[in-house]
Design a protein around this motif. Structure first.
Motif, PDB file in Angstrom:
ATOM      1  N   ILE A  79     125.802  98.480  10.399  1.00 31.62           N
ATOM      2  CA  ILE A  79     124.959  97.310  10.367  1.00 31.62           C
ATOM      3  C   ILE A  79     123.782  97.221  10.471  1.00 31.62           C
ATOM      4  O   ILE A  79     123.932  97.389  11.329  1.00 31.62           O
ATOM      5  N   CYS A  80     123.192  96.843   8.910  1.00 31.26           N
ATOM      6  CA  CYS A  80     121.757  96.305   8.950  1.00 31.26           C
ATOM      7  C   CYS A  80     122.023  95.433   9.859  1.00 31.26           C
ATOM      8  O   CYS A  80     122.211  94.074   9.673  1.00 31.26           O
ATOM      9  N   ALA A  81     121.073  95.381  11.259  1.00 29.07           N
ATOM     10  CA  ALA A  81     120.464  94.523  12.078  1.00 29.07           C
ATOM     11  C   ALA A  81     119.582  92.908  10.851  1.00 29.07           C
ATOM     12  O   ALA A  81     120.054  91.980  11.130  1.00 29.07           O
ATOM     13  N   VAL A  82     119.377  93.555   9.952  1.00 31.70           N
ATOM     14  CA  VAL A  82     118.127  92.709   9.282  1.00 31.70           C
ATOM     15  C   VAL A  82     119.370  91.796   7.845  1.00 31.70           C
ATOM     16  O   VAL A  82     119.259  91.040   7.668  1.00 31.70           O
ATOM     17  N   CYS A  83     119.674  92.946   7.451  1.00 31.53           N
ATOM     18  CA  CYS A  83     120.572  92.401   5.703  1.00 31.53           C
ATOM     19  C   CYS A  83     121.788  92.397   5.824  1.00 31.53           C
ATOM     20  O   CYS A  83     122.167  91.962   4.736  1.00 31.53           O
ATOM     21  N   HIS A 120     112.142  99.295   4.555  1.00 35.13           N
ATOM     22  CA  HIS A 120     111.754  97.835   3.875  1.00 35.13           C
ATOM     23  C   HIS A 120     112.738  96.996   4.867  1.00 35.13           C
ATOM     24  O   HIS A 120     111.903  96.572   6.212  1.00 35.13           O
ATOM     25  N   CYS A 121     113.866  97.146   5.631  1.00 33.07           N
ATOM     26  CA  CYS A 121     114.459  96.607   7.077  1.00 33.07           C
ATOM     27  C   CYS A 121     113.452  96.384   8.058  1.00 33.07           C
ATOM     28  O   CYS A 121     113.553  95.931   8.806  1.00 33.07           O
ATOM     29  N   GLY A 122     113.358  97.885   7.981  1.00 30.62           N
ATOM     30  CA  GLY A 122     112.950  98.250   9.538  1.00 30.62           C
ATOM     31  C   GLY A 122     111.455  98.267   9.647  1.00 30.62           C
ATOM     32  O   GLY A 122     110.872  97.353  10.789  1.00 30.62           O
TER      33      GLY A 122
HETATM   34 ZN   LIG Z   1     118.611  96.386   5.493  1.00 32.13          ZN
END
Ligand SMILES: [Zn+2]
Ligand SMILES: [Zn+2]
Length: 187
Positions: A64-68, A94-96
């Motif tokens: 799971i992405c920590a951002v989104c 993008h999230c990175g």
């Molecule tokens: Zn993300």
């Protein structure tokens, strides 16, 4: 013990298929499938290539992405490995690029992503990014990572977007996000 609990225990022991479980309980496959579906909905198991596996704490985080919060596609994954071994996983560049603001750069041991064309692992800090543009493999506004500037420029010719190294890409992304949202991540 309730059958679903028993199923979890058996999976832990190495049972991998509905057939094996049905045989063990001497019930129909349908019954086992219903149990498995419920366990899956409860987020306790995953089915992968026809095999049943327990969903582990660690795995939940890494998927799971920590951002989104999006599920991570490994081909686009962006990972920061911190000193001491903790990892921050993002679904894409993008999230990175967004999450790096929330990290102490001193504590980042290595940052990894993959070249969008070759899929080879690359050092994210040393990579080039196409920020913006019309090719959006994951989150928008998109950022796509490449091992070298030349490939990034070729890609930008086709799909638009701005070619930048890591630090500039972080700034570009901030601009595109209109100042950027502050991301709270739990480590
Ligand atoms: Zn993300
Ligand atoms: Zn993404």
């Amino acid at each position: 013990m309730d059958r679903k609990e028993e199923i979890l225990r058996l999976i832990e022991e190495g049972y991998r298929t509905a057939k094996e479980l049905a045989r063990h309980f001497n019930v129909s496959l349908m019954t086992i499938y219903r149990d498995l579906r419920e366990l899956e909905e409860e987020g306790l198991i995953v089915r992968r290539h026809g095999n049943i596996e327990l969903k582990r704490e660690q795995e939940i985080k890494e998927n799971i992405c920590a951002v989104c919060g999006k599920e991570i596609d490994l081909r686009l994954a962006f990972i920061y490995i911190l000193k001491g071994g903790k990892k921050v996983h993002a679904c894409c560049a993008h999230c990175g690029l967004i999450v790096v603001k929330s990290l102490d750069r001193e504590k980042v041991e290595v940052a990894l992503t993959r070249d969008f064309i070759t899929c080879n692992p690359i050092n994210a800090f040393g990579s080039y990014y196409v920020v913006g543009g019309s090719a959006s493999p994951c989150c928008s506004p998109p950022a796509v990572a490449f091992a070298d500037r030349e490939t990034a420029e070729k890609f930008a010719k086709g799909f638009g977007g701005y070619v930048a190294d890591f630090d500039e890409a972080v700034l570009r992304m901030e601009d595109l996000m209109k100042g950027g949202q502050r991301v709270d991540i739990t480590l």
